[in-house]
Design a protein around this motif. Sequence first.
Motif, PDB file in Angstrom:
ATOM      1  N   VAL A 100       4.357  -8.124  -3.420  1.00 29.03           N
ATOM      2  CA  VAL A 100       3.320  -8.085  -2.381  1.00 29.03           C
ATOM      3  C   VAL A 100       3.731  -7.128  -1.268  1.00 29.03           C
ATOM      4  O   VAL A 100       2.920  -6.330  -0.779  1.00 29.03           O
ATOM      5  CB  VAL A 100       3.045  -9.509  -1.825  1.00 29.03           C
ATOM      6  N   ALA A 101       4.994  -7.162  -0.867  1.00 33.28           N
ATOM      7  CA  ALA A 101       5.475  -6.263   0.190  1.00 33.28           C
ATOM      8  C   ALA A 101       5.367  -4.813  -0.271  1.00 33.28           C
ATOM      9  O   ALA A 101       4.960  -3.935   0.502  1.00 33.28           O
ATOM     10  CB  ALA A 101       6.907  -6.608   0.559  1.00 33.28           C
ATOM     11  N   ALA A 102       5.711  -4.535  -1.506  1.00 34.49           N
ATOM     12  CA  ALA A 102       5.603  -3.174  -2.036  1.00 34.49           C
ATOM     13  C   ALA A 102       4.148  -2.730  -2.086  1.00 34.49           C
ATOM     14  O   ALA A 102       3.823  -1.574  -1.777  1.00 34.49           O
ATOM     15  CB  ALA A 102       6.239  -3.099  -3.422  1.00 34.49           C
ATOM     16  N   PHE A 103       3.265  -3.627  -2.461  1.00 37.39           N
ATOM     17  CA  PHE A 103       1.843  -3.296  -2.509  1.00 37.39           C
ATOM     18  C   PHE A 103       1.325  -2.940  -1.122  1.00 37.39           C
ATOM     19  O   PHE A 103       0.631  -1.937  -0.944  1.00 37.39           O
ATOM     20  CB  PHE A 103       1.043  -4.479  -3.094  1.00 37.39           C
ATOM     21  N   PHE A 104       1.667  -3.758  -0.119  1.00 38.55           N
ATOM     22  CA  PHE A 104       1.196  -3.481   1.232  1.00 38.55           C
ATOM     23  C   PHE A 104       1.824  -2.208   1.793  1.00 38.55           C
ATOM     24  O   PHE A 104       1.168  -1.456   2.524  1.00 38.55           O
ATOM     25  CB  PHE A 104       1.458  -4.662   2.170  1.00 38.55           C
ATOM     26  N   TYR A 105       3.061  -1.912   1.451  1.00 34.99           N
ATOM     27  CA  TYR A 105       3.696  -0.670   1.897  1.00 34.99           C
ATOM     28  C   TYR A 105       2.970   0.526   1.292  1.00 34.99           C
ATOM     29  O   TYR A 105       2.653   1.503   1.980  1.00 34.99           O
ATOM     30  CB  TYR A 105       5.175  -0.660   1.510  1.00 34.99           C
ATOM     31  N   ALA A 106       2.682   0.448  -0.013  1.00 32.26           N
ATOM     32  CA  ALA A 106       1.965   1.540  -0.672  1.00 32.26           C
ATOM     33  C   ALA A 106       0.566   1.682  -0.103  1.00 32.26           C
ATOM     34  O   ALA A 106       0.065   2.801   0.109  1.00 32.26           O
ATOM     35  CB  ALA A 106       1.913   1.297  -2.180  1.00 32.26           C
ATOM     36  N   LEU A 107      -0.085   0.570   0.158  1.00 26.59           N
ATOM     37  CA  LEU A 107      -1.429   0.600   0.737  1.00 26.59           C
ATOM     38  C   LEU A 107      -1.403   1.238   2.117  1.00 26.59           C
ATOM     39  O   LEU A 107      -2.257   2.081   2.441  1.00 26.59           O
ATOM     40  CB  LEU A 107      -1.983  -0.832   0.810  1.00 26.59           C
ATOM     41  N   ARG A 108      -0.408   0.890   2.943  1.00 26.23           N
ATOM     42  CA  ARG A 108      -0.295   1.454   4.288  1.00 26.23           C
ATOM     43  C   ARG A 108      -0.045   2.955   4.227  1.00 26.23           C
ATOM     44  O   ARG A 108      -0.644   3.737   4.955  1.00 26.23           O
ATOM     45  CB  ARG A 108       0.841   0.771   5.042  1.00 26.23           C
ATOM     46  N   LYS A 109       0.851   3.392   3.330  1.00 30.67           N
ATOM     47  CA  LYS A 109       1.130   4.814   3.179  1.00 30.67           C
ATOM     48  C   LYS A 109      -0.119   5.572   2.710  1.00 30.67           C
ATOM     49  O   LYS A 109      -0.405   6.665   3.186  1.00 30.67           O
ATOM     50  CB  LYS A 109       2.280   5.041   2.188  1.00 30.67           C
ATOM     51  N   THR A 110      -0.836   4.953   1.775  1.00 30.09           N
ATOM     52  CA  THR A 110      -2.041   5.596   1.250  1.00 30.09           C
ATOM     53  C   THR A 110      -3.095   5.723   2.337  1.00 30.09           C
ATOM     54  O   THR A 110      -3.717   6.784   2.501  1.00 30.09           O
ATOM     55  CB  THR A 110      -2.604   4.795   0.061  1.00 30.09           C
ATOM     56  N   ILE A 111      -3.291   4.654   3.104  1.00 26.61           N
ATOM     57  CA  ILE A 111      -4.291   4.690   4.172  1.00 26.61           C
ATOM     58  C   ILE A 111      -3.884   5.673   5.260  1.00 26.61           C
ATOM     59  O   ILE A 111      -4.719   6.448   5.741  1.00 26.61           O
ATOM     60  CB  ILE A 111      -4.507   3.281   4.751  1.00 26.61           C
ATOM     61  N   SER A 112      -2.604   5.685   5.644  1.00 31.50           N
ATOM     62  CA  SER A 112      -2.178   6.629   6.682  1.00 31.50           C
ATOM     63  C   SER A 112      -2.293   8.063   6.180  1.00 31.50           C
ATOM     64  O   SER A 112      -2.643   8.967   6.928  1.00 31.50           O
ATOM     65  CB  SER A 112      -0.755   6.319   7.139  1.00 31.50           C
ATOM     66  N   SER A 113      -1.997   8.298   4.909  1.00 33.83           N
ATOM     67  CA  SER A 113      -2.139   9.637   4.339  1.00 33.83           C
ATOM     68  C   SER A 113      -3.617  10.035   4.286  1.00 33.83           C
ATOM     69  O   SER A 113      -3.967  11.183   4.548  1.00 33.83           O
ATOM     70  CB  SER A 113      -1.533   9.665   2.949  1.00 33.83           C
TER      71      SER A 113
END
Length: 143
Positions: A100-113
């Motif tokens: 779950v933490a990895a998913f949210f990290y990837a989601l945050r990076k994707t949204i910020s990008s």
Amino acid sequence: MDVGQIAGLIAAIAFAILAGFLIYPLIRLGKLFDQLAQTIKQTGDHVVPTLDESTSTVTQLNQTLNDVNRISAAASTTAGNVGALTDLYGSMLGKPVIKVAAFFYALRKTISSFLSGGRESAKSKSSTAEKTNDGQGNEGRTR
């Protein structure tokens, strides 16, 4: 009285004096043996209770050691159970939480990008291009 009788009388008196001198050490030796026998008897009288107390002390010590063995066995079992529970919770909760933490990290990076319009990814690509490997163990240093 002739000379032989006088010599015999002197010998008898000398023997009586010698016997008198030897009687005193023999009497003292007899008293010493009496005291020695009394001391041995008293020692024997005191040894039996001491042995009984030693036996009871060893019995109590063995009982205490058995109690300690039971307690240490219970503590070892408890430690094993706690370790098993920790492994169980780690496998049940740890892996999903990491995912779950990895998913949210990837989601945050994707949204910020996505929101920055790809500027961050271009910056990270250019900074990667500046890093070189000179073959002397200076990997990742910029020139």
